[in-house]
Design an enzyme around this catalytic site. Structure first.
Site, mmCIF file in Angstrom:
data_model
loop_
_atom_site.group_PDB
_atom_site.id
_atom_site.type_symbol
_atom_site.label_atom_id
_atom_site.label_comp_id
_atom_site.label_asym_id
_atom_site.label_seq_id
_atom_site.Cartn_x
_atom_site.Cartn_y
_atom_site.Cartn_z
ATOM 1 N N HIS A 235 0.814 -1.214 0.000
ATOM 2 C CA HIS A 235 0.000 0.000 0.000
ATOM 3 C C HIS A 235 0.851 1.271 0.000
ATOM 4 C CE1 HIS A 235 -3.265 -2.731 0.661
ATOM 5 N NE2 HIS A 235 -2.808 -3.092 1.832
ATOM 6 N N ARG A 292 -1.625 18.242 2.344
ATOM 7 C CA ARG A 292 -0.236 18.708 2.296
ATOM 8 C C ARG A 292 0.266 18.572 0.869
ATOM 9 N NH1 ARG A 292 1.383 13.519 1.342
ATOM 10 N NH2 ARG A 292 0.506 11.970 2.726
#
Ligand code: ADP
Length: 500
Positions: A235, A292
């Protein structure tokens, strides 16, 4: 514009922000731990403040100390980069309360997108499709089993506070659910101090496609198209590209609108990313929003011709975005490979040591966003990502050929790196056809990592790669360097792209 900005980060992203500041005429303050006293980001900044010993909990994660350093040096804003404090809502708030500007979204938007369950609720309210599943933490295994039954196996148990692939378990049958829940909760508690876990339908064979958004303080919220990040291990992203072979202009417009709607619902400003899974039938599902700048932002910068980090600083300083959505069209193709200090042939084991020799790729369309140089010590305190190699070309085929050429030019000695893994991906037919999903890498691990090859096979591969490298370089043989680096099994098989 600000006159001085403190960069609350290290490595390649600290350098990236310093470069953006330099081009905007903004002075920079670096921070560093004992381990980074001689790091390039410290030298490149106008000033540098020592913040503590190597462990990040005693240095880069000490928000108060970073804010104090900003005030003492007269910085007006703090850029958090990615990781560390970048998505801590309390830090964004503390920066604001100290009378400084946080170069990122408002603390409230970070909070709204802070847990996966809260983000899912928000996306649902904004009309953005989410992966089928729940939005509340599970009480116990019986409840998990009942919900799994309702959605049908396989399901994915996911930590609400999750990140970096932690606290996630695929469950394929009812018998596995109690054990999986317990281990997901334990991992989440250890990693995030929060053991809330919820259920999502496990989507088989999707792509990871994410949309970059950018908003200002004047109500403008735009999207800058997609990045495909399907080449993942556990992942975690390894290779990213923009645009995606699976996204048509029509789908881009729909996914972009969904991302903008979710961002608006969170009261978002500055740069952010909405992550989606795209299934084989073209359905897309919101996963989460990263509040971000992301590691993979350069591929978007290259195809969109927009400097995202400069715009982060500009909108934080109050500037309005001058773009119209219609003018933001991808041009050409960009690919990024994460160069990590890991040994792919040995289970991606982290590798440490001193970089004794570094030769960087150059030439048309090649960008190196790195945080290392010859002499750098690579330890275990921080993330193993040393740098990102990014290329841009007119077509995907040419971009792959360019990345392959650039990877062959790259030599890192002193630590093992992911270079040869990336070479094998660039040579792989599935990747070249764009026939990949988030499971692809793991399904092809042995052939992509060279694991299990005998020493003799590795030597033959190293020599083959060195010969190809010479042909590409047109220079004298550098077999020693190539062989020392290990090399790509199929380097010689790299077909030439059509002219263009
Ligand atoms: P993290 O925040 O830990 O990175 P994400 O929710 O972003 O977690 O998911 C990380 C990766 O896990 C995704 O890119 C995808 O590869 C996989 N994944 C997440 N949710 C699902 C799902 N419901 N079905 C299949 N794969 C998933």
């Amino acid at each position: 514009m600000f006159s001085k900005v403190l960069i609350a980060n290290r490595g390649e992203i600290a350098l990236r922000v310093i470069r953006a500041c330099q081009e905007l005429g903004v002075r920079t303050v670096a921070v560093y731990s004992d381990a980074d006293a001689r790091a390039p980001h410290v030298r490149e900044a106008d000033e540098a403040v020592h913040v503590g010993p190597p462990p990040s909990a005693q240095s880069y994660l000490l928000g108060d100390r970073l804010i104090e350093a900003a005030k003492r040096t007269g910085a007006e804003a703090i850029h958090p980069g990615y990781g560390f404090l970048s998505e801590r809502e309390w830090f964004a708030r503390a920066v604001r309360e100290a009378g400084l500007t946080f170069v990122g979204p408002p603390a409230e938007a970070i909070e709204a997108m802070g847990s996966k369950t809260a983000a899912r609720q928000l996306a649902i309210r904004a009309g953005t499709p989410v992966v089928p599943g729940t939005t509340e933490p599970l009480r116990d295994a019986a409840e998990a089993a009942a919900i799994a039954e309702q959605y049908g196996y396989p399901v994915l148990l996911k930590a609400a506070a999750g990140g970096g692939g932690k606290g996630m378990r695929v469950v394929r049958a009812a018998g596995e659910i109690a054990g999986a829940l317990e281990s997901a909760q334990r991992e989440a508690r250890n990693a995030f101090g929060d053991d809330a876990v919820y259920v999502e339908k496990y989507i088989e064979g999707p792509r990871h496609v994410e949309i970059q958004v950018l908003g200002d303080r004047h109500g403008n919220m735009l999207h800058l198209g997609e990045r495909e990040c399907s080449v993942q291990r556990r992942h975690q992203k390894m290779i990213e590209e923009a645009p995606s072979v699976a996204v048509t202009p029509e789908l881009r417009a729909r996914m972009g609108a969904a991302a903008v709607a979710a961002a608006r619902a969170a009261g978002y400003e500055n740069a952010g990313t909405c992550e989606f899974l795209l299934d084989r039938d073209g359905n897309f599902y919101f996963l989460e929003m990263n509040t971000r700048i992301q590691v993979e932002h350069p591929v978007t910068e290259l195809v969109m011709g927009v400097d995202l980090v400069q715009w982060q600083l500009r909108v934080a300083a109050g500037e309005a975005l001058p773009f119209r959505q219609e003018e933001l069209e991808p041009r050409g193709w960009a690919i990024e490979c994460r160069i990590t200090s890991e040994d792919p042939s040995n289970g991606f084991l982290p590798s440490t040591g001193r970089i004794s020799y570094l030769h960087l790729p150059t030439g048309p369309g090649v960008r190196w966003d790195g945080g290392i140089e010859a002499g750098s010590e690579v330890g275990l305190y921080y993330d193993p990502m040393l740098a990102k190699l990014i290329v841009h070309a007119r077509t995907r085929e040419l971009a792959i050929a360019r990345m392959h050429r650039a990877l062959l030019e790259l030599t890192v000695e002193g630590v093992e790196t992911s270079r040869d893994f990336h070479l094998r991906v660039m040579e792989h037919d599935d990747f070249r056809r764009g026939d990949i999903s988030i499971q692809w890498l793991e399904q092809h691990l042995p052939e992509l990592t060279g694991a299990g090859a005998s020493d003799e096979e590795k030597l033959v591969a190293a020599i083959a790669a060195a010969l190809v490298a010479d042909r590409v370089r047109g220079g004298p043989p550098r077999a020693a360097a190539g062989a020392a680096n290990g090399a790509s099994n199929g380097a010689a098989a790299m077909p030439a792209p059509a002219a263009g």
